[in-house]
Enzyme design. Structure first.
Site, PDB file in Angstrom:
ATOM      1  N   GLU A  95       0.830  -1.205   0.000  1.00  0.00           N
ATOM      2  CA  GLU A  95       0.000   0.000   0.000  1.00  0.00           C
ATOM      3  C   GLU A  95       0.863   1.253   0.000  1.00  0.00           C
ATOM      4  O   GLU A  95       1.262   1.740   1.071  1.00  0.00           O
ATOM      5  CB  GLU A  95      -0.934   0.028   1.217  1.00  0.00           C
ATOM      6  CG  GLU A  95      -2.097  -0.949   1.124  1.00  0.00           C
ATOM      7  CD  GLU A  95      -3.040  -0.863   2.322  1.00  0.00           C
ATOM      8  OE1 GLU A  95      -2.707  -0.190   3.317  1.00  0.00           O
ATOM      9  OE2 GLU A  95      -4.119  -1.484   2.249  1.00  0.00           O
ATOM     10  N   GLU A 142      -6.130  -7.642  -0.820  1.00  0.00           N
ATOM     11  CA  GLU A 142      -6.490  -7.460   0.596  1.00  0.00           C
ATOM     12  C   GLU A 142      -7.764  -6.643   0.675  1.00  0.00           C
ATOM     13  O   GLU A 142      -7.899  -5.627   0.012  1.00  0.00           O
ATOM     14  CB  GLU A 142      -5.340  -6.716   1.302  1.00  0.00           C
ATOM     15  CG  GLU A 142      -5.651  -6.254   2.707  1.00  0.00           C
ATOM     16  CD  GLU A 142      -4.538  -5.375   3.288  1.00  0.00           C
ATOM     17  OE1 GLU A 142      -3.347  -5.608   3.010  1.00  0.00           O
ATOM     18  OE2 GLU A 142      -4.882  -4.434   4.026  1.00  0.00           O
TER      19      GLU A 142
END
Ligand code: MG
Length: 343
Positions: A176, A263
């Site tokens: 991320e 995710e």
């Protein structure tokens, strides 16, 4: 016959009892029916074969769109106890997962501090996925990977040399990224790591994180990476991210890039808060429509609502229904209802 002094309150209790009795067997019988789902021979990786990107889809060895569903492990340095062969096997046999994600912690006591120990946890999960026939996402779980490009290249070179000939492996070079520039920061990092991986592995999927915690897939789609079998990471947490993020994903798909949800959580973006099943169902409808693969966050017994396990659940699977959290029960049922079951 109801007696004359039968109170409305008593009637209410009877009503609740009847509802309870009539619902309970339905829940139990649906679990039994699930267990009777016919098992296919072989395993998921034999069944689908090497994966590729074709247009805005991930496709199998027969060029048919494939949607994987499974579980992400938690940060390896904090919940590495679950990085076991037996847990992977349980996720295949009891949850019907066809993909798992090994989240190699980088900072906060992770790979930068203990490279060998953290790497061994990930290799244990990779070896188990190969043995049991699941796909495995190898995730550089970092928010600042552009500061660790050298280390990432060393790690992915090792993974690609060791496992690049196995169809199981899916690379994820940057979990991320934060709010930094895609074109001037994130894209050059990915291109460098892709070049390293491709030195040793010409073909396995590489799923690339996007800015703003892997939400800006539309920005990446405007300035895509070069290379084959490249897709982009989309992350969401149902309590926080809703239709506006699905709209961004649609913009990206319409630019003909493939996405993978490596995710997501059923909760707020913090990983905690209420489990939002109704918004998660909206996401599932979207992901099913576009054949987007997903892994749920996370295999952990941390006291937060996105974790699928209650505290002290076994590190070797064999989890009782009572050891699963609300989110764990919901996600397990979803995977079992949609994935093929293999022997
Ligand atoms: Mg390969």
């Amino acid at each position: 016959m109801m007696s004359k002094n039968f109170s409305p309150y008593a009637a209410y209790l009877v009503f609740i009892a009847v509802v309870f009795i009539s619902c309970k067997p339905t829940v139990e019988s649906s679990l039994i029916a699930d267990q009777d789902k016919e098992a296919l021979a072989g395993n998921a990786v034999d069944y689908f074969g090497p994966l590729k990107v074709s247009g805005n889809r991930i496709v199998d060895s027969h060029d048919q769109p494939v949607q994987l569903r499974g579980m992400s492990f938690f940060w390896s340095q904090w919940k590495g106890k679950y990085y076991t062969n037996q847990t992977v096997n349980w996720l295949k046999n009891d949850w019907y997962c066809n993909v798992v994600r090994a989240a190699l912690a980088v900072e906060a006591g992770g790979y930068l501090t203990n490279p060998d120990a953290e790497k061994e946890k990930v290799f244990t999960v990779i070896d188990a996925a190969i043995e049991h026939g699941l796909y495995v996402i190898v995730d550089w779980h970092d928010h600042h990977a552009t500061d660790h490009e050298k280390e990432a290249k060393i790690f992915f070179a090792e993974v690609a040399k060791k496992y690049g000939d196995k169809p199981n492996i899916i690379y994820e070079p940057f979990n991320e990224p934060l709010q930094i520039s895609w074109s001037s920061k994130i894209k050059p990092y990915h291109q460098a790591v892709i070049d390293t991986i491709r030195t040793y592995d010409p073909d396995n999927l590489i799923i690339c994180g996007t800015s703003n915690w892997s939400q800006d897939v539309d920005i990446a789609a405007n300035d895509p990476l070069t290379g084959t079998n490249i897709a982009y990471t989309l992350h969401f947490y149902s309590g926080t991210h809703k239709q506006s993020l699905r709209n961004k994903a649609t913009v990206a798909l319409n630019k003909n890039v493939a996405l993978m949800v490596t995710e997501f959580g059923t909760t707020d973006a913090s990983g905690d808060g209420q489990v939002n099943t109704s918004e998660t169902e909206k996401w599932f409808a979207f992901l099913d429509e576009h054949k987007i693969s997903w892994c749920n966050w996370s295999v952990a017994d941390k006291v937060e609502s996105s974790a699928v396990l209650k505290p002290r659940a076994s590190a070797t699977g064999d989890w009782l229904p009572s050891e699963l959290t609300q989110s764990g029960t919901f996600i397990r049922a979803k995977i079992r209802s949609q994935n093929q079951r293999f022997e």
